[in-house]
Design a protein around this motif. Structure first.
Motif, PDB file in Angstrom:
ATOM      1  N   ARG A   8       0.841  -1.181   0.000  1.00 36.51           N
ATOM      2  CA  ARG A   8       0.000   0.000   0.000  1.00 36.51           C
ATOM      3  C   ARG A   8       0.880   1.235   0.000  1.00 36.51           C
ATOM      4  N   VAL A   9       0.535   2.205  -0.828  1.00 33.48           N
ATOM      5  CA  VAL A   9       1.264   3.465  -0.928  1.00 33.48           C
ATOM      6  C   VAL A   9       0.270   4.596  -0.695  1.00 33.48           C
ATOM      7  N   ARG A  10       0.621   5.557   0.163  1.00 36.00           N
ATOM      8  CA  ARG A  10      -0.303   6.635   0.523  1.00 36.00           C
ATOM      9  C   ARG A  10       0.270   7.984   0.123  1.00 36.00           C
ATOM     10  N   TRP A  11      -0.582   8.808  -0.514  1.00 36.40           N
ATOM     11  CA  TRP A  11      -0.225  10.169  -0.923  1.00 36.40           C
ATOM     12  C   TRP A  11      -1.210  11.138  -0.270  1.00 36.40           C
ATOM     13  N   LEU A  12      -0.677  12.127   0.433  1.00 35.81           N
ATOM     14  CA  LEU A  12      -1.476  13.183   1.040  1.00 35.81           C
ATOM     15  C   LEU A  12      -1.165  14.502   0.351  1.00 35.81           C
ATOM     16  N   ASP A  13      -2.210  15.182  -0.136  1.00 35.61           N
ATOM     17  CA  ASP A  13      -2.041  16.495  -0.756  1.00 35.61           C
ATOM     18  C   ASP A  13      -2.747  17.545   0.100  1.00 35.61           C
ATOM     19  N   LEU A  14      -1.984  18.496   0.611  1.00 33.30           N
ATOM     20  CA  LEU A  14      -2.509  19.551   1.471  1.00 33.30           C
ATOM     21  C   LEU A  14      -2.881  20.770   0.632  1.00 33.30           C
ATOM     22  N   CYS A  15      -4.039  21.352   0.910  1.00 29.30           N
ATOM     23  CA  CYS A  15      -4.553  22.499   0.148  1.00 29.30           C
ATOM     24  C   CYS A  15      -4.754  22.076  -1.304  1.00 29.30           C
ATOM     25  N   CYS A  16      -5.584  21.066  -1.509  1.00 29.96           N
ATOM     26  CA  CYS A  16      -5.695  20.417  -2.821  1.00 29.96           C
ATOM     27  C   CYS A  16      -6.616  21.149  -3.794  1.00 29.96           C
ATOM     28  N   GLY A  17      -7.291  22.247  -3.368  1.00 26.78           N
ATOM     29  CA  GLY A  17      -8.173  22.968  -4.271  1.00 26.78           C
ATOM     30  C   GLY A  17      -9.348  22.112  -4.713  1.00 26.78           C
ATOM     31  N   THR A  18      -9.678  22.154  -5.988  1.00 32.96           N
ATOM     32  CA  THR A  18     -10.775  21.334  -6.503  1.00 32.96           C
ATOM     33  C   THR A  18     -10.403  19.859  -6.603  1.00 32.96           C
ATOM     34  N   ALA A  19      -9.126  19.550  -6.371  1.00 33.97           N
ATOM     35  CA  ALA A  19      -8.601  18.178  -6.407  1.00 33.97           C
ATOM     36  C   ALA A  19      -8.574  17.600  -7.824  1.00 33.97           C
ATOM     37  N   GLY A  20      -8.507  18.475  -8.828  1.00 32.99           N
ATOM     38  CA  GLY A  20      -8.458  17.989 -10.204  1.00 32.99           C
ATOM     39  C   GLY A  20      -7.299  17.046 -10.454  1.00 32.99           C
ATOM     40  N   ALA A  21      -6.120  17.379  -9.918  1.00 35.37           N
ATOM     41  CA  ALA A  21      -4.956  16.515 -10.101  1.00 35.37           C
ATOM     42  C   ALA A  21      -5.145  15.181  -9.410  1.00 35.37           C
ATOM     43  N   LEU A  22      -5.838  15.183  -8.273  1.00 35.00           N
ATOM     44  CA  LEU A  22      -6.029  13.949  -7.523  1.00 35.00           C
ATOM     45  C   LEU A  22      -7.044  13.031  -8.210  1.00 35.00           C
ATOM     46  N   PHE A  23      -8.116  13.622  -8.757  1.00 34.23           N
ATOM     47  CA  PHE A  23      -9.069  12.813  -9.528  1.00 34.23           C
ATOM     48  C   PHE A  23      -8.366  12.175 -10.722  1.00 34.23           C
ATOM     49  N   GLU A  24      -7.525  12.954 -11.384  1.00 34.84           N
ATOM     50  CA  GLU A  24      -6.784  12.434 -12.535  1.00 34.84           C
ATOM     51  C   GLU A  24      -5.886  11.277 -12.122  1.00 34.84           C
ATOM     52  N   ALA A  25      -5.158  11.464 -11.014  1.00 37.61           N
ATOM     53  CA  ALA A  25      -4.237  10.423 -10.552  1.00 37.61           C
ATOM     54  C   ALA A  25      -4.988   9.176 -10.111  1.00 37.61           C
ATOM     55  N   ALA A  26      -6.150   9.349  -9.480  1.00 40.30           N
ATOM     56  CA  ALA A  26      -6.901   8.207  -8.959  1.00 40.30           C
ATOM     57  C   ALA A  26      -7.318   7.239 -10.057  1.00 40.30           C
ATOM     58  N   HIS A  27      -7.458   7.738 -11.280  1.00 47.48           N
ATOM     59  CA  HIS A  27      -7.892   6.886 -12.390  1.00 47.48           C
ATOM     60  C   HIS A  27      -6.723   6.330 -13.198  1.00 47.48           C
ATOM     61  N   THR A  28      -5.500   6.712 -12.849  1.00 45.31           N
ATOM     62  CA  THR A  28      -4.357   6.255 -13.639  1.00 45.31           C
ATOM     63  C   THR A  28      -3.329   5.481 -12.816  1.00 45.31           C
ATOM     64  N   LEU A  29      -3.323   5.660 -11.497  1.00 49.06           N
ATOM     65  CA  LEU A  29      -2.325   5.000 -10.663  1.00 49.06           C
ATOM     66  C   LEU A  29      -2.752   3.569 -10.316  1.00 49.06           C
ATOM     67  N   PRO A  30      -1.805   2.723  -9.944  1.00 42.76           N
ATOM     68  CA  PRO A  30      -2.135   1.346  -9.554  1.00 42.76           C
ATOM     69  C   PRO A  30      -3.104   1.319  -8.368  1.00 42.76           C
ATOM     70  N   PRO A  31      -3.866   0.231  -8.231  1.00 39.20           N
ATOM     71  CA  PRO A  31      -4.919   0.178  -7.212  1.00 39.20           C
ATOM     72  C   PRO A  31      -4.425   0.239  -5.776  1.00 39.20           C
ATOM     73  N   GLN A  32      -3.140  -0.044  -5.524  1.00 41.07           N
ATOM     74  CA  GLN A  32      -2.664   0.005  -4.141  1.00 41.07           C
ATOM     75  C   GLN A  32      -2.278   1.404  -3.680  1.00 41.07           C
ATOM     76  N   VAL A  33      -2.462   2.411  -4.533  1.00 42.87           N
ATOM     77  CA  VAL A  33      -2.179   3.792  -4.149  1.00 42.87           C
ATOM     78  C   VAL A  33      -3.441   4.411  -3.551  1.00 42.87           C
ATOM     79  N   GLU A  34      -3.348   4.859  -2.317  1.00 34.27           N
ATOM     80  CA  GLU A  34      -4.432   5.574  -1.656  1.00 34.27           C
ATOM     81  C   GLU A  34      -4.089   7.070  -1.647  1.00 34.27           C
ATOM     82  N   ILE A  35      -5.059   7.908  -2.026  1.00 41.43           N
ATOM     83  CA  ILE A  35      -4.839   9.347  -2.127  1.00 41.43           C
ATOM     84  C   ILE A  35      -5.783  10.066  -1.171  1.00 41.43           C
TER      85      ILE A  35
END
Length: 227
Positions: free
Chosen positions: A54-81
């Motif tokens: 399991r790999v965890r990524w925390l983004d502080l002050c993420c705004g609309t989280a556009g980058a995180l939505f993008e990453a969630a659909h492209t990164l391997p399933p063991q990545v938690e954001i």
């Protein structure tokens, strides 16, 4: 005490229109994150999945989280954001896969565990106790995790209102942090207990534009004598 009057506490600061700035990180996508942080985030996280369950990524002050939505659909399933922002303006589907979005102040929110990667793209410009958030991020890393964020030392002021300047840079480096004045990036490799000789006094949301050209927040501290 600071000789500067009219400093704001956290609750007042978080109601400020400057802190709710929609022009900085609100719509930023993953390539913009890579450019601002000088890191291929997806590549960095994928490399860690080769060795960890399991790999965890925390983004502080993420705004609309556009980058995180993008990453969630492209990164391997063991990545938690996990994304945290003061304003609930997240622009994406409800319950996105492997992405948890939290509306909270990054200055007071308590993470549930540690993270392999912690980022903040221009978010620290709008935080009151910037040094406190940096110290908390360093404590919340895994033993070989990475914290990287945009950070402007001129946004940290001492008692008379002057920038903390080169002394702050030396203090950050002495604590085990890396600060790059040219790129205005701060980073930490591996979990650390950071103790900086600064006591937070309050913030000024009328400081005007910083290097980004956008209005930012100055954070005021009393510098304690080094032990």
């Amino acid at each position: 005490m600071s000789s500067v009057t009219g400093l704001l506490g956290d609750e007042e600061l978080e109601r400020s229109s400057v802190v709710a700035n929609c022009l900085m990180n609100r719509e930023r996508r993953l390539p913009g994150y890579n450019r601002e942080l000088g890191l291929d985030l997806a590549g960095h996280l994928r490399a860690r999945t080769a060795e960890e369950a399991r790999v965890r990524w925390l983004d502080l002050c993420c705004g609309t989280a556009g980058a995180l939505f993008e990453a969630a659909h492209t990164l391997p399933p063991q990545v938690e954001i996990v994304g945290v922002d003061l304003v609930d303006f997240f622009a994406g589907p409800q319950d996105p896969p492997r992405l948890r979005l939290i509306t909270a102040s990054v200055a007071s929110w308590e993470p549930d565990g540690v993270f392999d990667l912690i980022t903040s793209v221009h978010g620290l410009h709008y935080v009151g106790d910037k040094l406190g958030v940096i110290a908390q991020a360093a404590r919340r890393l895994t033993d070989d995790g990475l914290f990287v964020a945009n950070f402007d030392t001129r946004g940290v002021r001492v008692e008379d209102g002057a920038p903390a300047g080169a002394r702050l840079t030396r203090d950050l480096r002495a604590a085990g942090l890396t600060y790059e004045p040219r790129t205005r990036r701060i980073s930490c490799h591996g979990r650390r207990e950071i103790t900086l000789p600064y006591s937070y006094l309050g913030s000024d949301d009328q400081a005007g534009p910083n290097y980004t050209g956008q209005p930012a927040v100055d954070s005021h501290y009393a510098r304690r004598p080094s032990s």
